[in-house]
Design a protein around this motif. Structure first.
Motif, mmCIF file in Angstrom:
data_model
loop_
_atom_site.group_PDB
_atom_site.id
_atom_site.type_symbol
_atom_site.label_atom_id
_atom_site.label_comp_id
_atom_site.label_asym_id
_atom_site.label_seq_id
_atom_site.Cartn_x
_atom_site.Cartn_y
_atom_site.Cartn_z
ATOM 1 N N ALA A 237 23.842 0.820 -12.943
ATOM 2 C CA ALA A 237 24.183 2.117 -12.354
ATOM 3 C C ALA A 237 22.931 2.969 -12.162
ATOM 4 O O ALA A 237 22.761 3.648 -11.137
ATOM 5 C CB ALA A 237 25.192 2.839 -13.248
ATOM 6 N N ALA A 238 22.020 2.949 -13.140
ATOM 7 C CA ALA A 238 20.769 3.713 -13.007
ATOM 8 C C ALA A 238 19.940 3.201 -11.844
ATOM 9 O O ALA A 238 19.363 3.987 -11.077
ATOM 10 C CB ALA A 238 19.971 3.626 -14.306
ATOM 11 N N LEU A 239 19.898 1.889 -11.698
ATOM 12 C CA LEU A 239 19.122 1.316 -10.600
ATOM 13 C C LEU A 239 19.749 1.656 -9.251
ATOM 14 O O LEU A 239 19.046 1.931 -8.268
ATOM 15 C CB LEU A 239 19.035 -0.208 -10.772
ATOM 16 N N VAL A 240 21.088 1.683 -9.207
ATOM 17 C CA VAL A 240 21.772 2.031 -7.961
ATOM 18 C C VAL A 240 21.471 3.470 -7.565
ATOM 19 O O VAL A 240 21.164 3.774 -6.416
ATOM 20 C CB VAL A 240 23.292 1.810 -8.112
ATOM 21 N N LEU A 242 18.929 5.335 -8.485
ATOM 22 C CA LEU A 242 17.501 5.520 -8.185
ATOM 23 C C LEU A 242 17.072 4.759 -6.936
ATOM 24 O O LEU A 242 16.011 5.034 -6.378
ATOM 25 C CB LEU A 242 16.653 5.054 -9.375
ATOM 26 N N ARG A 243 17.841 3.733 -6.559
ATOM 27 C CA ARG A 243 17.596 2.878 -5.400
ATOM 28 C C ARG A 243 16.498 1.859 -5.663
ATOM 29 O O ARG A 243 16.623 0.720 -5.297
ATOM 30 C CB ARG A 243 17.280 3.701 -4.144
ATOM 31 N N SER A 244 15.394 2.261 -6.246
ATOM 32 C CA SER A 244 14.400 1.313 -6.742
ATOM 33 C C SER A 244 13.659 2.007 -7.878
ATOM 34 O O SER A 244 13.482 3.227 -7.851
ATOM 35 C CB SER A 244 13.429 0.878 -5.644
ATOM 36 N N ALA A 245 13.246 1.217 -8.879
ATOM 37 C CA ALA A 245 12.664 1.863 -10.061
ATOM 38 C C ALA A 245 11.981 0.838 -10.938
ATOM 39 O O ALA A 245 12.219 -0.369 -10.830
ATOM 40 C CB ALA A 245 13.765 2.568 -10.861
ATOM 41 N N GLU A 249 11.754 3.653 -15.900
ATOM 42 C CA GLU A 249 12.556 4.685 -15.237
ATOM 43 C C GLU A 249 14.051 4.399 -15.389
ATOM 44 O O GLU A 249 14.850 5.317 -15.602
ATOM 45 C CB GLU A 249 12.169 4.758 -13.765
ATOM 46 N N VAL A 250 14.423 3.130 -15.285
ATOM 47 C CA VAL A 250 15.827 2.766 -15.487
ATOM 48 C C VAL A 250 16.255 3.119 -16.908
ATOM 49 O O VAL A 250 17.342 3.676 -17.141
ATOM 50 C CB VAL A 250 16.039 1.268 -15.196
ATOM 51 N N ALA A 251 15.405 2.827 -17.886
ATOM 52 C CA ALA A 251 15.733 3.136 -19.275
ATOM 53 C C ALA A 251 15.883 4.641 -19.481
ATOM 54 O O ALA A 251 16.767 5.099 -20.229
ATOM 55 C CB ALA A 251 14.653 2.575 -20.202
ATOM 56 N N ALA A 252 15.020 5.434 -18.804
ATOM 57 C CA ALA A 252 15.096 6.891 -18.952
ATOM 58 C C ALA A 252 16.418 7.431 -18.421
ATOM 59 O O ALA A 252 17.004 8.357 -18.999
ATOM 60 C CB ALA A 252 13.921 7.546 -18.214
ATOM 61 N N VAL A 253 16.924 6.852 -17.346
ATOM 62 C CA VAL A 253 18.190 7.321 -16.764
ATOM 63 C C VAL A 253 19.384 6.752 -17.527
ATOM 64 O O VAL A 253 20.363 7.461 -17.812
ATOM 65 C CB VAL A 253 18.260 6.935 -15.272
ATOM 66 N N ARG A 277 8.562 -3.235 -9.507
ATOM 67 C CA ARG A 277 9.783 -2.431 -9.444
ATOM 68 C C ARG A 277 10.991 -3.331 -9.189
ATOM 69 O O ARG A 277 10.861 -4.458 -8.720
ATOM 70 C CB ARG A 277 9.674 -1.385 -8.328
ATOM 71 N N TYR A 278 12.171 -2.776 -9.471
ATOM 72 C CA TYR A 278 13.426 -3.479 -9.224
ATOM 73 C C TYR A 278 14.218 -2.708 -8.182
ATOM 74 O O TYR A 278 14.109 -1.478 -8.065
ATOM 75 C CB TYR A 278 14.246 -3.598 -10.511
#
Length: 963
Positions: A237-240, A242-245, A249-253, A277-278
């Motif tokens: 969900a965080a990656l979605v 953020l779109r890319s991260a 950054e994913v862990a922070a969200v 990035r992912y």
């Protein structure tokens, strides 16, 4: 997909774990090297990125050119940001982020072809500055550059003419959809069958096949999510959102650390980019709830400067308070360079009943300013925003509104509005850099207007110019430069201008500061900011400086309603009057000025110091005041120039004034008068220097002073010792057989048939100053010193006769100057040399003109004398030929590019760059016979050298072999 990220090919997505080769699309995309523009457009999930990435990888195996990949993101509506991304990918990270620099970087890859791939180009909105940049690229794309635009849609671009010419290839939804055979092949890889016809939609086919037999794609997605642990689901969900991260950054969200590599193994349509990035496919956006992560995601996006992406999240969630906070941040961080498309999209999304909220009033003010800063609506909107924020206790937001008001007032040059905004700033309790700068700048303006620039400098030194938007910083730095000059600190002012301002602006302000500090620099009087007052000030300064050269420019209006502009008008009028020989009129102008603006008014007196020498000589009142004043360094030098002139008029020449100070501080009639008075005392140096620097105007003035009984002796002495300019233009040509021209006509002079004369002339053209010792060592190395010195005197006499045949014997030469140690040619409008022009044109990038000057082997008489210097000239010509050839190749003239390559190879037969240009030109000309000939020559050259071809040459040789 994703935000803007570039790093050459590092931004190309990695292959999927199970990736179907799209060979028919790779083959279609290979034609990108044959057409300027290729469009790849389809909806989400049709494998656009995958297909283009496969084509890029295929090119690495059999390269036709160099691919460069850029993934567009929400911020790419900003032309500067998009240009910066492209330049980073092209390996030009320091270039100015503009369309022109991008085009130059693309041309710089010539003779190799370069393909710029812009993925997710739908992120660049129609009509945005980013779209305008793409339009410029499409319109002016170099002949060796190609553009691939991939996305759900392409912004409106000027493609009609290219489409009509067949220069645009298009790959659409029908092309990208899986064929039945491709669907079946992918199903075999998974060992499953599809439960429904998905019409070849690649992402849905893949998603359905991951969930097992008889599963619909939506059910398949739900099955994938059901199999994930809660931390992995939150990470997805965080990656979605953020779109890319990055993983951090994913862990922070998500609020927890997750191994994204393991998530990728379980979740289709999520992949890892080569830069670490992912990215999750947009299809997951409708399947994974993200509202609970909105605030954290916005924090991450704001931290990495992606306000456009953060605003998109707020709009999708109808989170208007969040969008309001982002609106204030957008204005704060982009004052005067607002991304209008983003701001307007946000305003369109805002419900009507919230339109007058302070944050959105501020955003509207910024949009109106961006379209027309002269629109009075900006002031009302900014004032209402500020008042609303203060009423709500939001002093930081009010500071941003005041910053917008300041930018608008600065843009208009509205001092009254600036003073009003400064008063309001005193009531705001905030510690933002914008507000601190506003307060210090306002205090500095008040101090300067009160005639205390030293106090202004105290405030300006505390202004946080490094912490505010560039437009505010530039305005403050310019005022800082002005105040330093007002304090007589010209050197400090020039250094600040060069350090803190941009290019042309820095050059102009630094040049003015240095001139009035006594340094005779080149000065351009044009005003780069284009405002009416800026033009007025620039014209005043230019008028005063022009008087130092005896020129009288257009005068300024005499009546001004404020003391600072009245000083500019008075000084410029007085300088013109002195230049015309009307000193009494100049004296009256100062008397009239002081009657209206008394010297007791501090601001008047301080502005009069800007042109201190004029006032010191022309006004007894000012002279008496300034003799007893502690002045700054620049003003002390100007006062000394005035004192030197007045002392000389009293019969006391004193110790002498530095030549540059005489030129900078004195109108030409005064500096020549001073030179004449010095000459009468036996010192001719100032007169000689002025004649060289200023030219014929000095001799005209000397002839006038020769009729003045009190000055005739000194004027006559200078007229006999300072050579008068010749009455014709003299040209020296050494880029081929040596020639001398007079008014453009080749001279048939017997002196030119003397080899030593030609050698000495060539040496003087090569070297700005030639010592006598160097001359005799190079030309007569075998003679004893006395004989060599005698030969040099004789040869120099012949050279002077060659260049100035009409000059009487014993009269000083204008073109050839010598003293006890050196000999030199006087470069200028009357004496030119093709080598000097060649160097200047080469430095300026005017290569066609530089190449046209070449007539053959340069300085042939100096072969064996100074071969290294002659070799550098030859190498510069080869460099020019190749650079010009690459430019011609880019502009679609392969035949001319080939001819230039051949000319370069005649001089440097083994130059690899020349061989590359010749190969590329032959390929572009589509001449198989010529291509084969050039390829054979390149291979033979490599065999002779015993070296392998470099990577770029290998690409061209491979193309030549298959053509």
């Amino acid at each position: 997909m994703g935000d803007s990220n570039t790093a050459g090919l590092r931004a190309v997505p990695r292959p999927l774990d199970v990736e179907l080769p799209r060979l028919r699309l790779v083959d279609r995309l290979r034609s990108r090297w044959c057409r300027p523009v290729t469009l790849v457009t389809a909806g989400a999930g049709f494998g656009k990125t995958t297909a283009v990435a496969q084509a890029v990888r295929a090119n690495l195996a059999e390269p036709r050119g160099v691919d460069v990949w850029v993934t567009c993101g929400p911020g790419c509506e900003d032309a500067g940001r998009l240009a910066r991304s492209i330049l980073d990918a092209l390996g030009d990270p320091d270039g100015e982020p503009s369309a022109g620099q991008v085009l130059r970087a693309l041309r710089g890859r010539s003779p190799l072809d370069v393909c710029l791939v812009l993925d997710d180009v739908h992120e660049v909105p129609d009509g945005s500055p980013g779209a305008e940049l793409l339009g410029a690229l499409v319109r002016w794309l170099p002949g060796t550059a190609h553009l691939v635009l991939s996305g759900r849609c392409v912004p409106a671009l000027p493609l009609a003419r290219r489409e009509a010419a067949g220069d645009v290839a298009a790959i659409g939804t029908a092309d990208l959809a899986f064929t039945d055979a491709e669907t079946a092949a992918l199903a075999r890889w998974f060992g499953r069958e599809l439960a429904e016809d998905l019409h070849g939609w690649p992402a849905l086919v893949r998603l359905s096949l991951t969930a097992g037999p008889s599963a619909s794609w939506r059910y398949a997605a739900e099955e994938v999510l059901h199999g994930l642990a809660e931390p992995a689901r939150r990470a997805l969900a965080a990656l979605v959102v953020l779109r890319s991260a990055t993983e951090a950054e994913v862990a922070a969200v998500a609020g927890t650390a997750v191994d994204l590599a393991r998530v990728i193994a379980k979740v289709p349509l999520v992949n890892r980019l080569d830069d670490g990035r992912y990215r999750a496919h947009d299809l997951w956006a409708g399947l994974v709830p993200t509202d609970h992560l909105r605030a954290k995601a916005v924090e991450v996006l704001v931290a990495r400067g992606e306000l456009a992406g953060a605003g998109r999240i707020a709009c999708r969630g109808n989170d208007w308070p969040l969008l309001g906070r982002l609106a204030v941040e957008l204005v704060r961080t982009t004052l005067s360079v607002l991304p209008c498309a983003t701001a307007e999209q946000w305003l369109e999304a805002v419900p009507q009943h919230l339109f007058d909220e302070p944050a959105f009033l501020l955003l509207r003010a910024a949009v109106v300013h961006a379209h027309d800063f002269g629109d009075p609506a900006v002031d009302g909107l900014a004032d209402r925003a500020c008042a609303g924020m203060l009423a709500a206790g939001d002093h930081d937001g009010a500071a941003v509104a005041l910053g917008q008001a300041v930018i608008t007032a600065h843009s208009r040059g509205d001092l009254g509005r600036l003073a009003e905004v400064a008063r309001r700033a005193q009531r705001v309790e905030a510690h933002s850099p914008v507000l601190r700068l506003l307060r210090h700048s306002a205090a500095a303006v008040v101090a300067e207007l009160a005639g205390d620039p030293e106090e202004a400098l105290v405030h300006l030194a505390q202004a946080p110019t490094a912490e505010v938007p560039r437009a505010l910083a530039v305005s403050t730095i310019r005022f800082h430069v002005h105040c330093l000059s007002m304090c007589g600190r010209g050197q400090d002012a020039a250094e600040l201008a060069e350090r803190g301002l941009d290019d042309d602006l820095a050059l102009r302000h630094a040049a003015a500061a240095r001139w009035f500090d006594g340094e005779a620099v080149e000065f351009n009087g044009d005003d780069p900011d284009g405002t009416a007052r800026g033009e007025f000030v620039a014209r005043a300064l230019h008028t005063v400086i022009a008087a130092s050269f005896g020129e009288t420019t257009m005068e300024l209006p005499g009546e001004q309603d404020n003391p600072r502009d009245a000083v500019l008008a008075c000084a410029s009028h007085a300088a013109v009057a002195v230049a015309r020989g009307e000193e009494d009129l100049a004296r009256d102008l100062y008397k009239q000025h002081l009657a209206r603006w008394p010297v007791e008014v501090k601001v008047t007196e301080r502005h009069l110091r800007r042109f201190l020498t004029l006032g010191y000589v022309l006004s007894d009142e000012l002279r008496e005041r300034w003799d007893g004043t502690d002045l700054g360094p620049s003003h002390r030098r100007a006062r000394e120039a005035g004192r030197a002139l007045l002392r000389a008029r009293r019969g006391d020449p004193g110790a002498g004034l530095p030549e540059q100070h005489a030129l900078c501080f004195l109108p030409l009639p005064w500096s020549v008068e001073l030179a004449v008075r010095y000459a009468a005392a036996g010192r001719t140096r100032l007169g000689t220097w002025l004649a060289d620097r200023v030219g014929p105007a000095v001799h005209r003035r000397l002839r006038e002073l020769a009729r003045d009984p009190g000055l005739a002796a000194g004027a006559a002495k200078l007229l006999t010792t300072v050579p008068a300019p010749p009455d014709h233009r003299i040209g020296i040509e050494v880029l081929g057989p040596v020639r001398v021209t007079r008014n453009g006509v080749p001279a048939d002079a017997p002196e030119l048939r003397r080899a030593r004369v030609r050698q000495l002339l060539g040496l003087l053209v090569l070297r700005p100053v030639l010592s006598r010792e160097q001359a005799v060592d190079l030309l007569w190395p075998d003679l004893d010193p006395a004989s060599a010195a005698r030969n040099l005197r004789v040869t120099t006499t012949h050279l002077r006769r060659l260049l100035e045949p009409g000059r009487a014997g014993g009269e000083a030469s204008y073109c050839v100057r010598s003293d006890g140690r050196t000999i030199r040619l006087v470069r200028g409008g009357l004496l030119t040399a093709d080598l000097w022009s060649f160097d200047e044109l080469s430095d300026a990038g005017r290569l066609g003109q530089a190449v046209a000057l070449w007539r053959g082997e340069p300085l042939a008489d100096l072969a064996g004398v100074c071969e290294a210097e002659v070799g550098r000239v030859r190498a510069r010509h080869v460099e020019n030929l190749l650079s010009l050839g690459e430019s011609r190749l880019v502009t679609g003239a392969p035949a001319e590019a080939g001819r230039l390559a051949e000319r370069a190879l005649e001089l440097e037969p083994f130059d690899p760059r020349g061989h590359r240009l010749a190969l590329a030109a032959a390929l572009r000309a589509r001449s198989p016979r010529r291509t084969a000939e050039v390829r054979a020559r390149v291979l033979e050259s490599l065999r002779e050298l015993g070296v392998a071809p470099d990577a770029a040459t290998r690409i061209l040789l491979r193309q030549a072999a298959s053509s």
